[in-house]
Scaffold this active site. Structure first.
Site, short mmCIF file in Angstrom:
data_model
loop_
_atom_site.label_atom_id
_atom_site.label_comp_id
_atom_site.label_asym_id
_atom_site.label_seq_id
_atom_site.Cartn_x
_atom_site.Cartn_y
_atom_site.Cartn_z
N LYS A 225 0.78 -1.26 -0.11
CA LYS A 225 -0.13 0.03 -0.23
C LYS A 225 0.75 1.31 -0.05
O LYS A 225 2.03 1.36 0.33
CB LYS A 225 -1.01 0.17 1.20
CG LYS A 225 -2.17 -1.08 0.93
CD LYS A 225 -3.24 -1.13 2.05
CE LYS A 225 -4.12 -2.07 1.74
NZ LYS A 225 -5.28 -2.23 2.84
N ARG A 266 -2.57 -10.15 5.08
CA ARG A 266 -2.94 -10.38 3.66
C ARG A 266 -1.81 -9.67 2.69
O ARG A 266 -1.66 -8.47 2.86
CB ARG A 266 -4.15 -9.75 3.33
CG ARG A 266 -4.84 -9.79 1.78
CD ARG A 266 -6.13 -8.70 2.03
NE ARG A 266 -6.86 -9.01 0.59
CZ ARG A 266 -6.60 -8.36 -0.46
NH1 ARG A 266 -5.57 -7.26 -0.34
NH2 ARG A 266 -7.33 -8.41 -1.60
#
Length: 287
Positions: A225, A266
């Protein structure tokens, strides 16, 4: 309490003696993470199997990008993308999660062999989601969410990000359980990158203990991210490295999350994070 013993068990899922690794298969043409490399069904299935071979404990299949600013796809297209991939991977014995905000997609994926529903909206985007999850008895990831991708950056306003995320997750969990989802089947996700600025993501990672105090297993999704890109760029005037050059930073978050007692991480690139969580387990065991 040992973080290994305190991760929490999720009814309906296998139990691991360490932080689980959830690999990501984005069956989308516009994912920020992999740029549509697995948009084709055959390629997506092959990639899912490769993730398992590299150490993924379960695989999360999604057919709609949730990157900031992304527009939604229609339900029929999401079904077309997701269900064949889930069915093929389930036939190979893979433990599967479906990443969707739509009840019909989640239900079709469960029927095709998925085990877990991972809804980034925590059931807020589709009023039918929570009743469907309650009726099927599927495990359910409730993520901290303040709105759809188109405008979520404008919602990244906090006076106390940890306190507000904990409070909002607690309220959402109570609503989900109150609507019939068994509490032992609920997982929580702080929603890194969703209506969060870099400083918010880092503070949340620094206070996983307060999120774990909610009493449910915690899934942490760093997933290449943008906050990692900004950390790596250092000087705010420098361009952050592209998403695919953030895997080492993602693995660092996996190690920190595992050491902090997260149930799972994840990640799009599995090998390094699979090693990271195993090292974290060995260090914890040595204590």
């Amino acid at each position: 309490m040992s973080t290994l013993r305190g991760r929490g068990r999720v009814e309906g899922l296998p139990e691991w003696d360490r932080c689980a690794v959830m690999g990501v298969v984005n069956v989308t043409p516009d994912s920020f993470s992999d740029g549509g490399r697995w948009f084709d069904t055959e390629a997506a299935v092959k990639h899912g199997l490769e993730l398992v071979a590299q150490g993924a404990d379960l695989v999360d299949v999604g057919g709609e990008s949730t990157r900031p600013g992304a527009s939604r796809v229609d339900e029929a297209e999401e079904l077309r993308r997701v269900v064949p991939v889930v069915r093929a991977l389930a036939a190979e014995g893979v433990t599967l999660s479906v990443d969707t905000m739509r009840a019909r997609v989640a239900e079709a994926a469960l029927d095709a062999g998925a085990h877990l529903v991972n809804d980034v909206s925590g059931g807020l985007a589709d009023a039918a989601m929570v009743p469907m999850v309650a009726a099927t008895g599927a495990p359910f990831v409730v993520m901290h969410w303040r709105g759809f991708s188109e405008d979520m950056n404008a919602r990244a306003v906090y006076a106390d990000v940890v306190g507000e995320v904990v409070s909002e997750l607690e309220q959402r969990m109570a609503a989900v359980v109150g609507a019939g989802v068994a509490p032992e089947r609920v997982l929580l996700d702080p929603g890194l990158g969703f209506a969060k600025a870099t400083e918010h993501d880092l503070v949340l990672l620094a206070h996983l203990d307060r999120l774990r105090a909610l009493g449910r297993p915690l899934l942490v999704a760093a997933s290449r991210k943008r906050f990692l890109g900004r950390v790596l760029a250092g000087d705010t005037s420098a361009a952050p490295p592209p998403a695919r050059e953030r895997d080492a930073a993602t693995a660092a978050v996996s190690a920190l999350s595992a050491a902090g007692g997260a149930w799972g991480v994840r990640v799009p690139e599995v090998r390094a994070s699979a090693a990271a969580v195993r090292v974290a387990r060995a260090v914890e065991a040595a204590r």
